[in-house]
Design an enzyme around this catalytic site. Structure first.
Site, PDB file in Angstrom:
ATOM      1  N   HIS A  52      41.475  18.712  34.486  1.00 15.16           N
ATOM      2  CA  HIS A  52      40.147  18.176  34.825  1.00 15.16           C
ATOM      3  C   HIS A  52      40.252  16.720  35.289  1.00 15.16           C
ATOM      4  O   HIS A  52      40.109  15.811  34.455  1.00 15.16           O
ATOM      5  CB  HIS A  52      39.245  18.222  33.587  1.00 15.16           C
ATOM      6  N   CYS A  63      40.313  24.014  37.095  1.00 17.63           N
ATOM      7  CA  CYS A  63      40.278  24.864  35.899  1.00 17.63           C
ATOM      8  C   CYS A  63      39.589  26.206  36.196  1.00 17.63           C
ATOM      9  O   CYS A  63      40.161  27.027  36.902  1.00 17.63           O
ATOM     10  CB  CYS A  63      39.647  24.090  34.742  1.00 17.63           C
ATOM     11  N   GLU A 112      38.157  14.996  36.704  1.00 16.83           N
ATOM     12  CA  GLU A 112      36.855  14.305  36.588  1.00 16.83           C
ATOM     13  C   GLU A 112      36.661  13.685  35.201  1.00 16.83           C
ATOM     14  O   GLU A 112      35.700  12.955  34.977  1.00 16.83           O
ATOM     15  CB  GLU A 112      35.709  15.283  36.922  1.00 16.83           C
TER      16      GLU A 112
HETATM   17  N1  GLN Z   1      39.051  29.339  30.224  1.00 11.06           N
HETATM   18  C1  GLN Z   1      37.996  29.125  31.184  1.00 11.06           C
HETATM   19  C2  GLN Z   1      37.820  30.320  32.111  1.00 11.06           C
HETATM   20  O1  GLN Z   1      38.513  31.270  32.010  1.00 11.06           O
HETATM   21  C3  GLN Z   1      38.259  27.897  32.004  1.00 11.06           C
HETATM   22  C4  GLN Z   1      38.156  26.672  31.136  1.00 11.06           C
HETATM   23  C5  GLN Z   1      37.731  25.434  31.880  1.00 11.06           C
HETATM   24  O2  GLN Z   1      37.284  25.475  33.017  1.00 11.06           O
HETATM   25  N2  GLN Z   1      37.819  24.320  31.217  1.00 11.06           N
HETATM   26  O3  GLN Z   1      36.963  30.319  32.938  1.00 11.06           O
END
Ligand code: GLN
Length: 192
Positions: free
Chosen positions: A172, A79, A174
């Protein structure tokens, strides 16, 4: 072999728990000394702008770039971590901090307001059954370079990819009990 989880902000303990459940030795990486001791590094979800600024400040960003380019550090970005390892980011803030390791173009917050957070079953290449993937304000991979292998896709775009010792997922792994993505990364760390 030790595997580190970058521990400046974001979902750290869940990754450490998953690595330990895979019988890997996991440590929280907060400084250059601990970064020097790991064969692989997970960059967790969180806020890419915050994590990016802090790793520059703590002198970790340059070391991650150097060790990964030399081929002695495998890196897995989930992410926000995926945004950080991308070579190119769209919809970032002005001066969006990045490590620029992987030949992918990533769009931040790509799923829009209606689908800010959701989970879905996902086919992940090499796994023999789908995994449940959790997306939270997730980015998407819009374009990949020649050396990048696509591992999972949704109708909206690519959500997992690998390039040599680099792994990126929009979701994610995890946050569910499924350990297969962490096992996949541990194998990358062993084989580099
Ligand atoms: N939207 C977040 C970002 O731009 C990432 C979101 C996340 O890691 N769950 O960093």
């Amino acid at each position: 072999m030790k595997i580190g989880v970058l521990s400046v902000q974001g979902a750290v303990s869940e990754h450490i728990g998953h690595l330990e459940n895979c019988d890997a030795e996991a440590i929280a990486v907060k400084n250059r000394e601990s970064l020097n001791n790991v064969s692989g590094l997970i960059i967790p979800g969180g806020e890419s702008t915050t994590i990016g600024k802090l790793i520059e400040l703590f002198g970790l960003a340059e070391m991650i770039r150097e060790r990964s380019r030399q081929g002695n550090l495998a890196v897995f970005g989930t992410c926000a971590g995926m945004i950080l390892i991308a070579g190119s980011v769209t919809d970032g803030i002005r001066g969006q901090p990045k490590l620029g390791l992987m030949d992918i173009q990533v769009r931040r917050n790509a799923f829009g307001r209606q689908k800010e957070s959701f989970e879905t079953d996902l086919d992940f290449r090499t796994f023999n059954s789908p995994l449940t993937a959790v997306f939270i304000r997730a980015p998407i991979i819009e374009d990949t370079g020649a050396g990048v292998e696509v591992l999972a896709e949704l109708p909206e775009g690519i959500v997992a990819a690998r390039q040599g010792n680099l792994l990126a997922t929009s979701f994610h792994p995890e946050l569910t009990d499924d350990l297969r993505v962490h096992r996949y990364f541990i194998n990358m760390c062993k084989n580099q």
